[in-house]
Each structure stands twice: as C-alpha cells, then as structure tokens.
Scaffold this motif. Sequence first.
Motif, PDB file in Angstrom:
ATOM      1  N   SER A 152      55.316  17.403  23.556  1.00 40.93           N
ATOM      2  CA  SER A 152      55.638  18.548  22.480  1.00 40.93           C
ATOM      3  C   SER A 152      54.317  19.713  23.253  1.00 40.93           C
ATOM      4  O   SER A 152      53.441  19.933  23.945  1.00 40.93           O
ATOM      5  CB  SER A 152      55.166  18.484  21.102  1.00 40.93           C
ATOM      6  N   TYR A 153      55.158  21.086  22.929  1.00 41.34           N
ATOM      7  CA  TYR A 153      54.412  22.556  23.104  1.00 41.34           C
ATOM      8  C   TYR A 153      52.878  22.642  22.484  1.00 41.34           C
ATOM      9  O   TYR A 153      52.995  22.834  21.026  1.00 41.34           O
ATOM     10  CB  TYR A 153      55.408  24.168  23.409  1.00 41.34           C
ATOM     11  N   ALA A 154      52.278  22.760  23.111  1.00 36.01           N
ATOM     12  CA  ALA A 154      50.860  23.824  22.099  1.00 36.01           C
ATOM     13  C   ALA A 154      50.105  24.508  22.844  1.00 36.01           C
ATOM     14  O   ALA A 154      50.436  24.893  23.540  1.00 36.01           O
ATOM     15  CB  ALA A 154      49.637  22.647  22.277  1.00 36.01           C
ATOM     16  N   TYR A 155      49.626  25.168  21.750  1.00 37.72           N
ATOM     17  CA  TYR A 155      49.132  27.055  22.031  1.00 37.72           C
ATOM     18  C   TYR A 155      47.723  26.640  21.883  1.00 37.72           C
ATOM     19  O   TYR A 155      47.019  25.961  22.185  1.00 37.72           O
ATOM     20  CB  TYR A 155      48.772  27.736  20.332  1.00 37.72           C
ATOM     21  N   VAL A 156      47.368  27.298  23.936  1.00 37.16           N
ATOM     22  CA  VAL A 156      45.688  27.222  24.899  1.00 37.16           C
ATOM     23  C   VAL A 156      45.275  28.478  24.794  1.00 37.16           C
ATOM     24  O   VAL A 156      44.848  28.469  25.196  1.00 37.16           O
ATOM     25  CB  VAL A 156      47.012  26.685  25.814  1.00 37.16           C
ATOM     26  N   GLY A 157      45.982  29.238  23.795  1.00 38.55           N
ATOM     27  CA  GLY A 157      45.187  30.393  23.904  1.00 38.55           C
ATOM     28  C   GLY A 157      44.313  30.851  23.087  1.00 38.55           C
ATOM     29  O   GLY A 157      43.868  30.035  22.256  1.00 38.55           O
ATOM     30  N   THR A 158      43.851  32.132  22.870  1.00 38.84           N
ATOM     31  CA  THR A 158      43.055  32.260  21.745  1.00 38.84           C
ATOM     32  C   THR A 158      42.832  32.860  20.683  1.00 38.84           C
ATOM     33  O   THR A 158      44.111  32.559  20.606  1.00 38.84           O
ATOM     34  CB  THR A 158      41.164  33.203  22.410  1.00 38.84           C
ATOM     35  N   ALA A 159      42.353  32.224  19.582  1.00 37.54           N
ATOM     36  CA  ALA A 159      42.444  32.907  18.300  1.00 37.54           C
ATOM     37  C   ALA A 159      42.672  34.445  17.692  1.00 37.54           C
ATOM     38  O   ALA A 159      43.288  34.521  17.043  1.00 37.54           O
ATOM     39  CB  ALA A 159      41.549  31.971  17.258  1.00 37.54           C
ATOM     40  N   GLN A 160      41.953  34.669  19.194  1.00 41.05           N
ATOM     41  CA  GLN A 160      42.094  36.473  18.365  1.00 41.05           C
ATOM     42  C   GLN A 160      42.373  37.386  19.885  1.00 41.05           C
ATOM     43  O   GLN A 160      41.963  36.473  20.588  1.00 41.05           O
ATOM     44  CB  GLN A 160      40.717  36.994  18.073  1.00 41.05           C
ATOM     45  N   THR A 161      42.842  38.195  19.345  1.00 38.34           N
ATOM     46  CA  THR A 161      42.622  39.749  20.752  1.00 38.34           C
ATOM     47  C   THR A 161      41.546  40.344  20.539  1.00 38.34           C
ATOM     48  O   THR A 161      41.725  41.148  19.628  1.00 38.34           O
ATOM     49  CB  THR A 161      44.905  40.270  20.625  1.00 38.34           C
ATOM     50  N   THR A 162      41.370  41.154  22.170  1.00 39.50           N
ATOM     51  CA  THR A 162      40.578  42.245  22.062  1.00 39.50           C
ATOM     52  C   THR A 162      41.264  43.311  21.996  1.00 39.50           C
ATOM     53  O   THR A 162      41.848  43.881  22.233  1.00 39.50           O
ATOM     54  CB  THR A 162      40.352  41.854  23.749  1.00 39.50           C
ATOM     55  N   PRO A 163      40.527  44.128  20.377  1.00 38.76           N
ATOM     56  CA  PRO A 163      41.172  45.458  20.399  1.00 38.76           C
ATOM     57  C   PRO A 163      40.650  46.214  21.804  1.00 38.76           C
ATOM     58  O   PRO A 163      40.096  46.359  22.150  1.00 38.76           O
ATOM     59  CB  PRO A 163      40.196  45.697  18.902  1.00 38.76           C
ATOM     60  N   LEU A 164      41.515  47.261  21.720  1.00 45.55           N
ATOM     61  CA  LEU A 164      41.447  48.678  22.556  1.00 45.55           C
ATOM     62  C   LEU A 164      40.462  49.967  21.316  1.00 45.55           C
ATOM     63  O   LEU A 164      41.434  50.038  20.889  1.00 45.55           O
ATOM     64  CB  LEU A 164      42.182  49.164  22.676  1.00 45.55           C
ATOM     65  N   ASP A 165      39.318  50.386  22.014  1.00 43.89           N
ATOM     66  CA  ASP A 165      39.250  51.771  21.281  1.00 43.89           C
ATOM     67  C   ASP A 165      40.197  52.516  21.640  1.00 43.89           C
ATOM     68  O   ASP A 165      40.320  53.075  22.968  1.00 43.89           O
ATOM     69  CB  ASP A 165      37.403  51.545  21.846  1.00 43.89           C
ATOM     70  N   LEU A 166      40.384  53.236  19.885  1.00 45.07           N
ATOM     71  CA  LEU A 166      40.928  54.684  21.001  1.00 45.07           C
ATOM     72  C   LEU A 166      40.391  55.738  20.331  1.00 45.07           C
ATOM     73  O   LEU A 166      41.625  57.058  20.660  1.00 45.07           O
ATOM     74  CB  LEU A 166      42.222  54.284  19.727  1.00 45.07           C
ATOM     75  N   GLY A 167      39.209  55.861  20.132  1.00 43.83           N
ATOM     76  CA  GLY A 167      38.574  57.147  20.134  1.00 43.83           C
ATOM     77  C   GLY A 167      37.980  57.186  18.270  1.00 43.83           C
ATOM     78  O   GLY A 167      38.813  56.864  17.068  1.00 43.83           O
ATOM     79  N   GLU A 168      36.694  58.602  18.172  1.00 43.55           N
ATOM     80  CA  GLU A 168      36.820  58.383  17.008  1.00 43.55           C
ATOM     81  C   GLU A 168      36.853  57.120  16.232  1.00 43.55           C
ATOM     82  O   GLU A 168      36.995  57.388  14.941  1.00 43.55           O
ATOM     83  CB  GLU A 168      38.152  59.244  16.511  1.00 43.55           C
ATOM     84  N   GLY A 169      36.138  55.845  16.682  1.00 44.02           N
ATOM     85  CA  GLY A 169      35.689  55.056  16.140  1.00 44.02           C
ATOM     86  C   GLY A 169      36.388  53.625  15.542  1.00 44.02           C
ATOM     87  O   GLY A 169      36.143  52.885  14.469  1.00 44.02           O
ATOM     88  N   GLN A 170      37.613  54.415  16.202  1.00 49.59           N
ATOM     89  CA  GLN A 170      38.887  53.488  15.275  1.00 49.59           C
ATOM     90  C   GLN A 170      39.662  52.957  16.560  1.00 49.59           C
ATOM     91  O   GLN A 170      38.720  53.099  18.333  1.00 49.59           O
ATOM     92  CB  GLN A 170      39.928  54.372  15.258  1.00 49.59           C
ATOM     93  N   ASP A 171      40.151  51.237  16.231  1.00 52.37           N
ATOM     94  CA  ASP A 171      40.040  50.689  17.540  1.00 52.37           C
ATOM     95  C   ASP A 171      42.156  50.041  16.994  1.00 52.37           C
ATOM     96  O   ASP A 171      42.410  50.494  15.965  1.00 52.37           O
ATOM     97  CB  ASP A 171      39.364  49.345  17.602  1.00 52.37           C
ATOM     98  N   VAL A 172      42.463  49.315  17.772  1.00 53.75           N
ATOM     99  CA  VAL A 172      43.360  48.796  17.698  1.00 53.75           C
ATOM    100  C   VAL A 172      43.481  48.067  18.665  1.00 53.75           C
ATOM    101  O   VAL A 172      43.457  46.895  19.683  1.00 53.75           O
ATOM    102  CB  VAL A 172      45.085  49.556  18.071  1.00 53.75           C
ATOM    103  N   ILE A 173      44.582  46.565  18.368  1.00 50.92           N
ATOM    104  CA  ILE A 173      44.945  45.559  18.439  1.00 50.92           C
ATOM    105  C   ILE A 173      46.379  45.270  19.418  1.00 50.92           C
ATOM    106  O   ILE A 173      46.771  45.611  18.215  1.00 50.92           O
ATOM    107  CB  ILE A 173      44.491  43.414  17.853  1.00 50.92           C
ATOM    108  N   PRO A 174      46.284  44.912  20.226  1.00 48.91           N
ATOM    109  CA  PRO A 174      46.719  45.289  21.485  1.00 48.91           C
ATOM    110  C   PRO A 174      48.560  43.944  21.039  1.00 48.91           C
ATOM    111  O   PRO A 174      49.215  44.014  22.493  1.00 48.91           O
ATOM    112  CB  PRO A 174      46.887  45.658  22.717  1.00 48.91           C
ATOM    113  N   GLY A 175      48.437  43.839  20.385  1.00 44.19           N
ATOM    114  CA  GLY A 175      49.183  42.432  19.961  1.00 44.19           C
ATOM    115  C   GLY A 175      49.690  41.649  19.546  1.00 44.19           C
ATOM    116  O   GLY A 175      48.267  41.932  18.243  1.00 44.19           O
ATOM    117  N   VAL A 176      49.432  40.353  19.096  1.00 42.90           N
ATOM    118  CA  VAL A 176      49.382  39.179  18.042  1.00 42.90           C
ATOM    119  C   VAL A 176      49.503  37.880  18.964  1.00 42.90           C
ATOM    120  O   VAL A 176      49.789  37.782  19.874  1.00 42.90           O
ATOM    121  CB  VAL A 176      50.694  39.347  17.029  1.00 42.90           C
ATOM    122  N   THR A 177      49.264  37.063  18.634  1.00 43.06           N
ATOM    123  CA  THR A 177      49.196  35.737  18.843  1.00 43.06           C
ATOM    124  C   THR A 177      50.307  34.141  18.250  1.00 43.06           C
ATOM    125  O   THR A 177      51.043  35.024  17.939  1.00 43.06           O
ATOM    126  CB  THR A 177      47.419  35.019  18.921  1.00 43.06           C
ATOM    127  N   GLY A 178      50.379  33.561  19.654  1.00 39.46           N
ATOM    128  CA  GLY A 178      51.564  32.828  19.203  1.00 39.46           C
ATOM    129  C   GLY A 178      51.765  32.151  18.186  1.00 39.46           C
ATOM    130  O   GLY A 178      52.668  32.402  17.187  1.00 39.46           O
TER     131      GLY A 178
END
Length: 302
Positions: A152-178
């Motif tokens: 069977s197919y199993a998820y082998v990634g991590t639980a979280q995605t690293t956020p990217l800094d957008l400036g002004e103290g704001q960031d965004v998570i550039p995706g979603v996990t499986g």
Amino acid sequence: MINLSTSAYFERATRQMGDLRSRANKMQEQISTGDRLTRSSDDPVAAARLRTLSRTQTLSDIDKTNSDRAAADLKLADSALSSVAEIITRAKELTIQAANGIYGETERATIGMELENLQKSLLLVMNGENSAGHALFGGQTSGDSYELQGGSYAYVGTAQTTPLDLGEGQDVIPGVTGPEVLEFEVNGSTTDLFAVLGNLAAVLQDSSQDGTSAANAALDSLDAGLQKVTTAQTVIGARMNWVDLMDTRRIEASELNADEKATVGGADIAETTARLQEMLTVLEASQASFVRLANLSLFNMI
C-alpha cells in the motif's frame, strides 16, 4: 604700494579655475546619475538616511524572492489539486457504474483495472515537485511524498511545510502536505484516497467478492475524499490571495521608498542644469580674464 607676485597670481587663478571645473564636473555627474550626493560628506544626514533606505530595499528584494517562490509553489499545488479532483471525479463515475447490478464480472474487472490506473496517476500527482525540485506535498522532505510499503502507499513526508517570510513579520505556508489532501474520515474511521482506490480496484477484479456492494460502500468515501480536496483547494486559494496582498503592499512600500530616495538624494535636473550653465559661463569668463591679464605688459615687465 601693493607688490604683485606673478607666481602667487598664477597659483591663485589656477586654484580658482580648478575649483570651478571641479564644481562643474560634480554638477555634470549629478545630471548624468540623477543623484545629488556623490559622497557622504556632501550631506551626512541625507547619506545616512539613504543607507537606511537602501537596506530596506535590500530586505524588500529578499521578501520578493520568497514571495515569488511561494506564489510558484502554490500555483503548482493548485494545479495538482485540480488533477486530484479530476481523478476522484472519474473514479466516482466508474464506481457508480460498478455499483449498478447490470454489470457482469468482466465489466467490473475492467473498471477495477482503470481504478488501479487512477491510483497510479494519483501517485504521480502527489509525488510532483515544487519550484525547488522538492516534494510538492511532502512538507519539508526533498524526496517523494508517498512510497509503496507492504503493498500500500504510505506518506513518507514531514508533518509540516516550512513557512516563507513575506516581510512585515508576515509569512505563508507555500503548500499543503499529502495527508491534508488525501486523508479523511468516513463513519468514524480514518482512511485515504490511495486505500479507497486500491481496495475497490482489488475487489472488482476478484470474482469471488461482492463488487456491487463494495462499489456502493466506496461512494461515500469518494465523496468525502473530494470534499477534502476541495477544502485543500480553498486553503491554497486563500494563501495565494495573501501572497498577492503582500506583493501589493511591498510594491507600494518600494514606491514610497524610491520617492523618498529621490527626495533625499536625488538631483533636481532642471535646477542643476541651470547652475551648471551658470558655472560654465563663470569658468569661461575666468579663463578669458586670466589670459588677458597674463599677457598685460605690466606682467611682462615684472
């Protein structure tokens, strides 16, 4: 009686004309570059402010790089999620056919084979890469998001995605996990789309099992799976809008930064050109006067 020194006169005149030429050259440089300051000593306070504005712009450029990367990854994720939704939609069409009692074993087996192929297509989509060549749905992992383990197919990634800094103290998570895309709950039990497709494909290709009942049972799972994907698309869309908003704010801030730099350190081209013309006129007159005075008989006699 005033004693005139020929050497002193020449030295003083040469120094004065040299100063005029230097000032004229500086104005020409200001006109060509558009900058009022050629060195910090021209205006220390303004120079300090310009350094601060330059550092701010440098940080803004870094934020833009992160923003561009986030936008690219989110667009890739959005496109991939659309593909997943199409896979589920097609799987649901096939499952509805399989749930129809008029289909025989051969037809259900054929449907099972196509569902198996859809499962493989799903694997290709979920193991896609982001703009950096890493797993699109694998969180922080650099390899595949899913692997075949024990049949069977199993998820082998991590639980979280690293956020990217957008400036002004704001960031965004550039995706979603499986799991945020494929895992869902049906009747109190957690499953994922790989298992739903794989199990149904196996049952439909096994004549000893009740394919019609299995297909009817799988419809609820496919509906839940499609809802989970739709939710993920909504999340991705919201993050794309957030990146766009931060881009707009950064562009506006950069424009204000540029305006202030022009005000603090920029040269008024019209005014500087007029001053340069005046300076050149004075220099030309000074040179002409020097030549005339240097040739006076008084100087020849001294």
